[in-house]
Design a protein around this motif. Sequence first.
Motif, short mmCIF file in Angstrom:
data_model
loop_
_atom_site.label_atom_id
_atom_site.label_comp_id
_atom_site.label_asym_id
_atom_site.label_seq_id
_atom_site.Cartn_x
_atom_site.Cartn_y
_atom_site.Cartn_z
N ALA A 189 31.98 93.56 30.29
CA ALA A 189 31.36 92.75 31.35
C ALA A 189 31.26 93.46 32.68
N CYS A 190 31.77 94.67 32.81
CA CYS A 190 31.62 95.47 34.03
C CYS A 190 32.05 94.69 35.28
N SER A 191 33.22 94.03 35.22
CA SER A 191 33.74 93.27 36.35
C SER A 191 35.23 93.49 36.41
N SER A 192 35.75 93.90 37.58
CA SER A 192 37.16 94.29 37.66
C SER A 192 37.87 93.62 38.82
N ARG A 193 39.06 93.08 38.54
CA ARG A 193 39.98 92.58 39.56
C ARG A 193 41.38 93.13 39.28
N GLY A 194 41.46 94.41 39.09
CA GLY A 194 42.72 95.06 38.73
C GLY A 194 42.67 95.68 37.35
N CYS A 195 41.56 95.49 36.65
CA CYS A 195 41.41 96.01 35.29
C CYS A 195 40.52 97.26 35.29
#
Length: 442
Positions: A189-195
């Motif tokens: 999903a190409c979305s990061s919050r620490g991942c």
Amino acid sequence: MRQGSSFAFVGFRLVWDSIMVFRRLMNTPAGLLLGNSGLSGRKAARLGAALMLAGVLAACQADEFTAGPNKAQQPVSASIKRKMNDLNMSSTSPIMIRIFKEESALEVWKQTRTGKYQLLDEFEICKWSGKLGPKFKEGDRQAPEGFYEITPALMNPNSSYHLAFNLGYPNSYDRSHGRTGSHLMVHGACSSRGCYAMTDEQVQDIYALARDSFKGGQRSFQVQAFPFRMTPENMARHRDSEHMEFWKMLKTGYDHFEITQTPPQISVCEKKYVFDATTLVEGVPFRASAKCPDYQVSPSIATAVASKQRRDNEKYQQLAARFDARDERQKRWEERSNRLAEALGGGEDDTNPAVATAETAAPDVQPAAETATAAVPAEAAPAAQRRPGSAVETAFAPQDQSGGSSVGSFFKRWVPFGPKASEEGAGVGPIETEVVPDTKPN
């Protein structure tokens, strides 16, 4: 069904469904009215084509990558299969993953039939959050660094981010340092919050490789997460970082893999990582916060790693000296430029042109002593490679866009390079120079 064939089938169905919708529309009262509206055959055909195209485009607004309801069971892509065949790898042989933040790279290594690991493929990380350095606490949006073991229980086939596996953060090392956090993953999903976020298509292959390795009997696979490739050049560039001691420890594990081409055995004791260690007394465990038991590392591995680290340290010292000398030259250049700007802008009549010429000499002219110390190839210090658009949350100080004082404006007319003069100095001190112009030949 092969992936390419499924895509072709989906495309055919989209076109066929659009045709059927158009035919049904023409049989409705509205369609009959449209047909009797006096449109020519050519215009009616154009209208039909537009309706079909609208249906196709509307259907293409779905996810970037669609693998169907059984996405967790999809085989690896054809290109990955070809690479495995070329590298003499079984589809179910063990894997290992390395992550490099600065380069935004995720490497998948896989065991060949010789028992050694080879690089199977490198994927560009779509996004990662935070900055270089380890994760410390829940909510800091920092992607972790360290050594993590991924078991089948950490795989998530039903992830909201297409497919995912949990890194298992915090591990025993992280917990021994009181670090907190949860749900740190590699996912799509190409979305990061620490991942570490990949595209759906990328994570589809990564997930399938991990799943197949478990089918082949691998009980867990290792993920090594680094700030950058642990080379002397990169270590020297980041020599002033507060995380340097932590990174030196990570580099030891990096070197073990570089030497052996097999994932090192990871242990933690005295709140530090220990690699390929075996206790001298059987049954005595490593405990993360306790004193390390007596242990040994295979002499052949220990000797090879020590030799590599000695070579790397010599190169590191050379590069660090070179970078320090460069920084010192830049600092002296900025100080001299500011003093010269103040003198010129202050309207001093006794400014010596020879001194001004010497002061504005190029800052990269290196004294002989420094040249001897820094005899290292110029390409040894590459610029940081960060993919544009990666989610690296860092702060950049905006450049001063103000018009500046008359001092800076006057300096710009005389010296078209170098930083703008400081406007804080109230007085003008004596101008000194260490550069003596060469005597002109007779």
